[in-house]
Scaffold this motif. Structure first.
Motif, PDB file in Angstrom:
ATOM      1  N   LEU A  47       0.899  -1.243  -0.017  1.00 51.72           N
ATOM      2  CA  LEU A  47      -0.073   0.247  -0.183  1.00 51.72           C
ATOM      3  C   LEU A  47       0.832   1.235  -0.038  1.00 51.72           C
ATOM      4  N   ASP A  48       2.002   1.157  -0.711  1.00 55.02           N
ATOM      5  CA  ASP A  48       2.835   2.437  -0.840  1.00 55.02           C
ATOM      6  C   ASP A  48       2.377   3.480  -1.597  1.00 55.02           C
ATOM      7  N   LYS A  49       1.428   3.204  -2.104  1.00 48.42           N
ATOM      8  CA  LYS A  49       0.694   4.560  -2.986  1.00 48.42           C
ATOM      9  C   LYS A  49       0.338   5.671  -2.345  1.00 48.42           C
ATOM     10  N   PRO A  50       0.832   6.844  -2.433  1.00 51.90           N
ATOM     11  CA  PRO A  50       0.467   8.003  -1.762  1.00 51.90           C
ATOM     12  C   PRO A  50      -0.781   8.503  -1.858  1.00 51.90           C
ATOM     13  N   VAL A  51      -1.678   8.850  -0.804  1.00 51.39           N
ATOM     14  CA  VAL A  51      -2.981   8.995  -0.820  1.00 51.39           C
ATOM     15  C   VAL A  51      -3.189  10.583  -1.372  1.00 51.39           C
ATOM     16  N   THR A  52      -3.739  10.799  -2.338  1.00 53.64           N
ATOM     17  CA  THR A  52      -4.283  12.128  -2.872  1.00 53.64           C
ATOM     18  C   THR A  52      -5.599  12.700  -2.845  1.00 53.64           C
TER      19      THR A  52
END
Length: 59
Positions: free
Chosen positions: A54-59
């Motif tokens: 879940l390394d995707k940054p939250v935008t």
């Protein structure tokens, strides 16, 4: 007479300074512990996110 004045002045100021110093030390230790806890929690959370992909940054 003057010796009594300075003795009383010292004995009335020292407890106030001592209590202020104790309060400052306690507050400082609490804030440092909180900062360290937040840093460790963020590190653990980052490791868990990396482990789960879940390394995707939250935008």
């Amino acid at each position: 007479m003057i010796e009594d004045f300075w003795g009383n002045a010292i004995f009335s100021v020292v407890p106030t300074i001592a209590l202020g110093l104790m309060f400052w030390l306690m507050l400082r230790s609490i804030l440092r512990a909180d900062r360290t806890e937040r840093k460790v929690y963020a590190q653990i959370e980052a490791e868990e996110r990396a482990r789960l992909g879940l390394d995707k940054p939250v935008t």
